[in-house]
Design a protein around this motif. Structure first.
Motif, short mmCIF file in Angstrom:
data_model
loop_
_atom_site.label_atom_id
_atom_site.label_comp_id
_atom_site.label_asym_id
_atom_site.label_seq_id
_atom_site.Cartn_x
_atom_site.Cartn_y
_atom_site.Cartn_z
N GLU A 64 10.49 9.21 0.62
CA GLU A 64 9.67 8.03 0.33
C GLU A 64 9.76 7.03 1.47
O GLU A 64 9.87 5.82 1.27
N ARG A 65 9.71 7.52 2.69
CA ARG A 65 9.88 6.66 3.86
C ARG A 65 8.80 5.59 3.96
O ARG A 65 8.97 4.57 4.64
N CYS A 66 7.67 5.79 3.30
CA CYS A 66 6.59 4.81 3.34
C CYS A 66 6.95 3.50 2.64
O CYS A 66 6.20 2.52 2.73
N LYS A 67 8.09 3.47 1.95
CA LYS A 67 8.54 2.22 1.34
C LYS A 67 9.22 1.30 2.35
O LYS A 67 9.53 0.15 2.04
N ASN A 68 9.47 1.81 3.55
CA ASN A 68 10.08 0.99 4.59
C ASN A 68 9.06 0.02 5.20
O ASN A 68 7.86 0.30 5.25
N GLU A 69 9.57 -1.10 5.67
CA GLU A 69 8.72 -2.11 6.31
C GLU A 69 8.60 -1.88 7.80
O GLU A 69 9.57 -1.52 8.47
N LEU A 70 7.40 -2.08 8.31
CA LEU A 70 7.16 -2.14 9.75
C LEU A 70 6.32 -3.39 9.99
O LEU A 70 5.31 -3.60 9.30
N GLU A 71 6.76 -4.21 10.90
CA GLU A 71 6.09 -5.48 11.18
C GLU A 71 5.93 -6.31 9.91
O GLU A 71 4.91 -6.97 9.68
N GLY A 72 6.98 -6.23 9.05
CA GLY A 72 7.00 -7.07 7.86
C GLY A 72 6.20 -6.56 6.68
O GLY A 72 6.11 -7.23 5.64
N VAL A 73 5.60 -5.36 6.79
CA VAL A 73 4.76 -4.83 5.71
C VAL A 73 5.18 -3.40 5.39
O VAL A 73 5.33 -2.58 6.29
N LYS A 74 5.38 -3.10 4.09
CA LYS A 74 5.67 -1.73 3.68
C LYS A 74 4.41 -0.88 3.83
O LYS A 74 3.31 -1.31 3.45
N THR A 75 4.59 0.32 4.33
CA THR A 75 3.43 1.21 4.52
C THR A 75 2.73 1.50 3.21
O THR A 75 1.49 1.51 3.15
N ILE A 76 3.48 1.71 2.14
CA ILE A 76 2.87 2.03 0.85
C ILE A 76 1.99 0.88 0.37
O ILE A 76 0.91 1.10 -0.18
N ASP A 77 2.40 -0.37 0.62
CA ASP A 77 1.59 -1.53 0.22
C ASP A 77 0.33 -1.62 1.06
O ASP A 77 -0.75 -1.96 0.56
N LEU A 78 0.47 -1.33 2.34
CA LEU A 78 -0.68 -1.34 3.24
C LEU A 78 -1.73 -0.32 2.79
O LEU A 78 -2.94 -0.61 2.74
N MET A 79 -1.27 0.87 2.40
CA MET A 79 -2.18 1.92 1.97
C MET A 79 -2.82 1.60 0.62
O MET A 79 -4.00 1.88 0.39
N LYS A 80 -2.03 1.04 -0.29
CA LYS A 80 -2.58 0.65 -1.60
C LYS A 80 -3.75 -0.31 -1.44
O LYS A 80 -4.78 -0.19 -2.08
N GLU A 81 -3.55 -1.29 -0.57
CA GLU A 81 -4.60 -2.28 -0.34
C GLU A 81 -5.84 -1.64 0.25
O GLU A 81 -6.98 -1.97 -0.12
N ALA A 82 -5.65 -0.72 1.17
CA ALA A 82 -6.78 -0.07 1.83
C ALA A 82 -7.55 0.86 0.90
O ALA A 82 -8.78 0.95 0.97
N LEU A 83 -6.84 1.54 0.02
CA LEU A 83 -7.45 2.56 -0.84
C LEU A 83 -8.02 1.98 -2.13
O LEU A 83 -8.96 2.53 -2.70
N GLY A 84 -7.41 0.90 -2.63
CA GLY A 84 -7.86 0.33 -3.89
C GLY A 84 -7.74 1.32 -5.03
O GLY A 84 -6.81 2.13 -5.08
N GLU A 85 -8.69 1.28 -5.95
CA GLU A 85 -8.66 2.16 -7.12
C GLU A 85 -9.29 3.52 -6.85
O GLU A 85 -9.29 4.39 -7.71
N THR A 86 -9.82 3.71 -5.66
CA THR A 86 -10.55 4.95 -5.38
C THR A 86 -9.62 6.14 -5.21
O THR A 86 -10.06 7.28 -5.34
#
Length: 437
Positions: free
Chosen positions: A98-120
């Motif tokens: 689950e490495r996507c839970k790590n932060e890079l530049e202050g943002v977790k990758t999983i959160d970045l992807m959630k925002e980009a993908l939305g409900e789709t």
């Protein structure tokens, strides 16, 4: 005579057997290749260890029986990266990763992807967003500048095994392709919108060709003969098939991980998975099961390593379960169904923190989560048969008693061969143009 090697690369163990004359025999169990946790939620297995294990099983059976083909099912959601010529760029990244839970530049990758993908994401892939999926962990790898190659191919565990003989046909079964998180179950291809999120890295992301049929995925050359390795399928779907499920049953597959499933694609409140014969499986997945039981029982074993607490668990009666008073939250890992912030034990008072009540309450929590899931997945569940499969119902017969008392028509599979090997047997017959029996 057609002889086939059947192999189930499971999360807790590897099972193997020979199929000949419609009989499964010489069933063997091998230790799984457990991923090692490095740091920051990373779980990896050396590719060399995987190929060594598979080659050893292959050669041992080949020397004894001279089989003609190999059929595989495996855990889903793990992956490795290779280049366009199938040279490995990474080790095998486990479904526990689950490495996507790590932060890079202050943002977790999983959160970045959630925002980009939305409900789709759920609508397209049939998957709820979980940090264990390759699509999110690959994005994190690329954010970390972890791969220099311009072209990157994402492959699953059976595709790694198809490369073991150096003669891959660059194809994958759709049950494994869909588990990567890039596959659109509606268009039946890898989704362009999801892939477009990766363009910023200036990488070309490619995959093996997905197939609905179990077909030859590669060859293993052995003593001058090319032995075909058929495209591996998801172990969950294989177990559902081998347990004898139909559209009139509800599958409860209870193992290291667990799922509730019904064959049919129009059920609300569920994720979707490609199944066989052009069917879709509606599922609730990642339900806390053996992995979480191991954690709660492991705590007791650490206190007293001389006592077998799993044996104690198997002796708990239905009455003791019904009278238990503690409450557990078993969702210990962030990909688990109904995960909030980790597990807990509550309702403890000065009199009820006993071993018997601890084990009985743990089982009650374990069972009620499936009861809730069944009602979410199928409003007509009392009209159908529940088929219990996986290792846990055979070790804990009180599970069947519980559901029968709750009013469900409940069966447990025959554990002579286990469901995945029977599922592989059925798929072998289909792939070799023989009638199902």
């Amino acid at each position: 005579m057609e002889k086939s090697l059947l192999v189930d690369f499971g999360a807790s163990r590897i099972k193997s057997a020979i199929l000949a004359d419609d009989e499964i025999f010489d069933v063997q169990s091998h230790p799984s290749i457990s991923p090692s946790r490095t740091d920051n939620f990373k779980f990896e297995v050396k590719i060399s260890d995987i190929l060594e294990k598979f080659t050893s099983i292959f050669k041992n059976y080949q020397e004894k029986y001279g089989f003609n083909s190999v059929f595989i099912c495996s855990e889903m959601h793990g992956f490795a990266l290779v280049d366009e010529n199938n040279n490995f760029l990474t080790d095998y990244i486990s479904w526990k990763d689950e490495r996507c839970k790590n932060e890079l530049e202050g943002v977790k990758t999983i959160d970045l992807m959630k925002e980009a993908l939305g409900e789709t994401f759920l609508q397209k892939t049939g998957l709820n967003v979980r940090p264990c999926y390759p699509v999110f962990n690959l994005y994190h790898i690329l954010r970390s500048f972890g791969i220099q190659n311009e072209t990157i191919k994402v492959i699953s565990l059976p595709e790694i095994l198809s490369l073991s003989g150096g003669k891959s046909k660059n194809t994958s079964h759709v049950t494994m392709s869909a588990g990567l998180g890039f596959y659109n179950i509606n268009t039946e291809d890898f989704d362009e919108d999801i892939l477009s999120l990766f363009k910023k890295f200036k990488k070309k992301i490619i995959f093996n060709k997905p197939s609905k049929e179990v077909e030859i995925g590669g060859y293993f050359e052995y003593k001058g003969k090319n032995i075909p390795i058929y495209t591996g399928v998801g172990d969950h779907q294989c177990a559902v098939l081998g347990a004898g499920n139909t559209k009139e049953t509800i599958s409860l597959n209870l193992g290291t991980g667990s799922q509730i499933g019904v064959i049919g694609g129009n059920v609300k409140n569920s994720e979707k998975r490609p199944f066989f014969s052009n069917e879709t499986l509606s599922v609730i997945t990642h339900i806390p099961s053996g992995r979480c039981l191991n954690a709660f029982i492991g705590f007791l074993s650490e206190i007293n390593p001389n006592k077998d607490f799993f044996e104690s668990l198997s002796k708990i009666s239905l009455e003791e379960i019904e009278n238990s008073t503690l409450e557990f939250d078993m969702a210990l890992f962030s990909s688990a169904w109904n995960y909030s912030s980790g597990g807990f034990i509550k309702n403890i008072d000065e009199n009820n923190l006993t071993l018997k009540n601890y084990l009985s309450s743990l089982l009650l929590t374990y069972l009620t989560q499936y009861e809730k899931g069944i009602k979410l997945l199928d409003t007509n569940s009392y009209q159908k048969r529940i088929i219990l499969s996986g290792g846990i119902p055979h070790k804990l017969p009180v599970i069947k008693e519980y559901f029968i008392k709750k009013g469900y028509k409940t069966e447990i599979t025959d554990d002579v061969y286990e469901e995945t090997l029977i599922g592989l047997k059925l798929l072998q017959k289909q792939a070799t143009n023989k009638a199902f029996v």
